[in-house]
Scaffold this motif. Structure first.
Motif, short mmCIF file in Angstrom:
data_model
loop_
_atom_site.label_atom_id
_atom_site.label_comp_id
_atom_site.label_asym_id
_atom_site.label_seq_id
_atom_site.Cartn_x
_atom_site.Cartn_y
_atom_site.Cartn_z
N MET A 19 -15.17 -7.09 -0.39
CA MET A 19 -13.81 -7.42 0.08
C MET A 19 -13.18 -6.01 -0.30
SD MET A 19 -11.08 -10.24 -1.19
CE MET A 19 -9.46 -9.74 -1.56
N ALA A 20 -12.58 -5.51 0.87
CA ALA A 20 -11.67 -4.46 0.87
C ALA A 20 -10.28 -4.50 0.08
CB ALA A 20 -11.33 -4.06 2.27
N ALA A 21 -10.13 -3.28 -0.62
CA ALA A 21 -8.72 -3.35 -1.37
C ALA A 21 -7.62 -3.56 -0.59
CB ALA A 21 -8.62 -2.07 -1.86
N PRO A 22 -6.76 -4.49 -1.23
CA PRO A 22 -5.47 -4.68 -0.28
C PRO A 22 -4.23 -3.70 -0.19
CG PRO A 22 -5.40 -5.69 -2.48
CD PRO A 22 -6.81 -5.01 -2.22
N ILE A 23 -4.54 -2.67 -0.87
CA ILE A 23 -3.55 -1.46 -0.81
C ILE A 23 -4.45 -0.42 -0.16
CG2 ILE A 23 -2.09 -0.12 -1.91
CD1 ILE A 23 -2.05 -2.69 -4.28
N VAL A 24 -3.79 0.30 0.84
CA VAL A 24 -4.57 1.48 1.22
C VAL A 24 -3.51 2.46 1.21
CG1 VAL A 24 -5.71 2.76 3.27
CG2 VAL A 24 -6.08 0.09 2.68
N ILE A 25 -3.90 3.79 0.63
CA ILE A 25 -3.04 4.90 0.57
C ILE A 25 -3.79 5.91 1.71
CG2 ILE A 25 -1.84 6.76 -0.85
CD1 ILE A 25 -2.28 5.00 -3.19
N HIS A 26 -3.46 6.08 2.64
CA HIS A 26 -4.00 7.00 4.01
C HIS A 26 -3.94 8.43 3.45
CE1 HIS A 26 -4.38 3.24 6.24
NE2 HIS A 26 -3.18 2.96 5.62
N HIS A 27 -4.75 9.04 4.26
CA HIS A 27 -4.89 10.67 4.27
C HIS A 27 -3.48 11.26 4.09
CE1 HIS A 27 -4.32 11.18 8.45
NE2 HIS A 27 -4.91 10.15 8.66
N PRO A 28 -3.18 12.28 3.71
CA PRO A 28 -1.92 13.14 3.81
C PRO A 28 -1.82 13.50 5.06
CG PRO A 28 -3.51 13.87 1.98
CD PRO A 28 -4.49 13.09 2.84
N SER A 29 -0.55 13.42 5.46
CA SER A 29 -0.17 13.80 7.05
C SER A 29 0.01 15.24 6.92
CB SER A 29 1.25 13.11 7.31
OG SER A 29 2.10 13.65 6.71
N PRO A 30 0.08 16.00 8.28
CA PRO A 30 0.38 17.38 8.40
C PRO A 30 1.32 17.98 7.84
CG PRO A 30 -0.61 16.27 10.45
CD PRO A 30 -0.16 15.18 9.33
N THR A 31 2.47 16.97 7.74
CA THR A 31 3.83 17.29 7.02
C THR A 31 4.01 16.97 5.51
OG1 THR A 31 4.89 15.20 7.90
CG2 THR A 31 4.93 17.43 9.23
N GLY A 32 3.02 16.59 5.06
CA GLY A 32 3.14 15.88 3.53
C GLY A 32 3.56 14.42 3.50
N GLY A 33 3.17 13.67 2.39
CA GLY A 33 3.36 12.40 2.24
C GLY A 33 1.90 11.54 2.91
N ARG A 34 1.64 10.51 2.37
CA ARG A 34 0.62 9.46 2.81
C ARG A 34 1.23 8.28 3.00
NH1 ARG A 34 -4.07 11.37 -1.31
NH2 ARG A 34 -5.38 10.13 0.10
N ARG A 35 0.95 7.68 4.13
CA ARG A 35 1.18 6.31 4.66
C ARG A 35 0.82 5.22 3.72
NH1 ARG A 35 -1.21 3.35 8.92
NH2 ARG A 35 -2.34 5.35 9.27
N VAL A 36 1.28 4.32 3.35
CA VAL A 36 0.92 3.07 2.36
C VAL A 36 0.82 1.89 3.08
CG1 VAL A 36 1.31 2.15 0.19
CG2 VAL A 36 1.82 4.54 0.51
N THR A 37 -0.40 1.10 3.08
CA THR A 37 -0.34 -0.23 3.67
C THR A 37 -0.82 -1.12 2.75
OG1 THR A 37 -2.59 0.10 4.39
CG2 THR A 37 -0.78 0.98 5.99
N ILE A 38 -0.06 -2.40 2.87
CA ILE A 38 -0.46 -3.54 2.09
C ILE A 38 -0.99 -4.82 3.04
CG2 ILE A 38 0.16 -4.94 0.21
CD1 ILE A 38 2.28 -3.20 -0.50
N ARG A 39 -2.24 -5.15 2.80
CA ARG A 39 -2.80 -5.93 3.80
C ARG A 39 -2.48 -5.61 5.09
NH1 ARG A 39 -4.87 -9.19 0.14
NH2 ARG A 39 -3.84 -9.86 -1.76
N GLY A 40 -2.49 -4.61 5.57
CA GLY A 40 -2.72 -3.95 7.02
C GLY A 40 -1.21 -3.55 7.39
N GLN A 41 -0.13 -3.99 6.45
CA GLN A 41 1.32 -3.63 6.70
C GLN A 41 1.91 -2.72 6.26
OE1 GLN A 41 3.25 -5.70 8.87
NE2 GLN A 41 1.36 -7.12 9.27
N ILE A 42 2.45 -1.61 7.11
CA ILE A 42 2.86 -0.43 6.82
C ILE A 42 4.01 -0.63 5.91
CG2 ILE A 42 3.95 1.93 7.21
CD1 ILE A 42 2.49 1.67 9.86
N VAL A 43 4.20 -0.21 4.57
CA VAL A 43 5.44 -0.31 3.74
C VAL A 43 5.94 1.04 3.44
CG1 VAL A 43 4.22 -2.21 2.52
CG2 VAL A 43 3.88 -0.07 1.78
N GLY A 44 5.56 2.16 3.85
CA GLY A 44 6.20 3.28 3.64
C GLY A 44 5.35 4.49 3.71
N LEU A 45 6.31 5.58 3.56
CA LEU A 45 5.51 6.83 3.53
C LEU A 45 5.78 7.72 1.99
CD1 LEU A 45 3.97 9.16 4.97
CD2 LEU A 45 6.32 10.24 5.48
#
Length: 69
Positions: free
Chosen positions: A1-27
């Motif tokens: 089973m995949a982790a419910p929280i994903v912290i995505h790769h760093p963006s070119p301008t800094g920060g990482r997108r965070v998703t919970i169960r596929g829903q974007i919750v912020g940068l």
């Protein structure tokens, strides 16, 4: 089973997108941002989850690093 929280790769301008169960919750620009997103989602002990692979998947880059890619 995949982790419910994903912290995505760093963006070119800094920060990482965070998703919970596929829903974007912020940068996130640091761990405190991630903890706040998770707290708002109903996980009060979120800081303890950041290094638990059953809960959080860090994609691309090193865990806990938010600098520009």
């Amino acid at each position: 089973m995949a982790a419910p929280i994903v912290i995505h790769h760093p963006s070119p301008t800094g920060g990482r997108r965070v998703t919970i169960r596929g829903q974007i919750v912020g940068l996130a620009y640091n761990d405190a941002d991630v903890v706040e997103f998770l707290r708002r989602a109903g996980l009060p002990d979120a800081h303890d989850l950041l290094d638990q692979p059953d809960w959080v998947e860090w994609r691309g880059g090193r865990a806990h690093h938010y600098e520009a890619a």
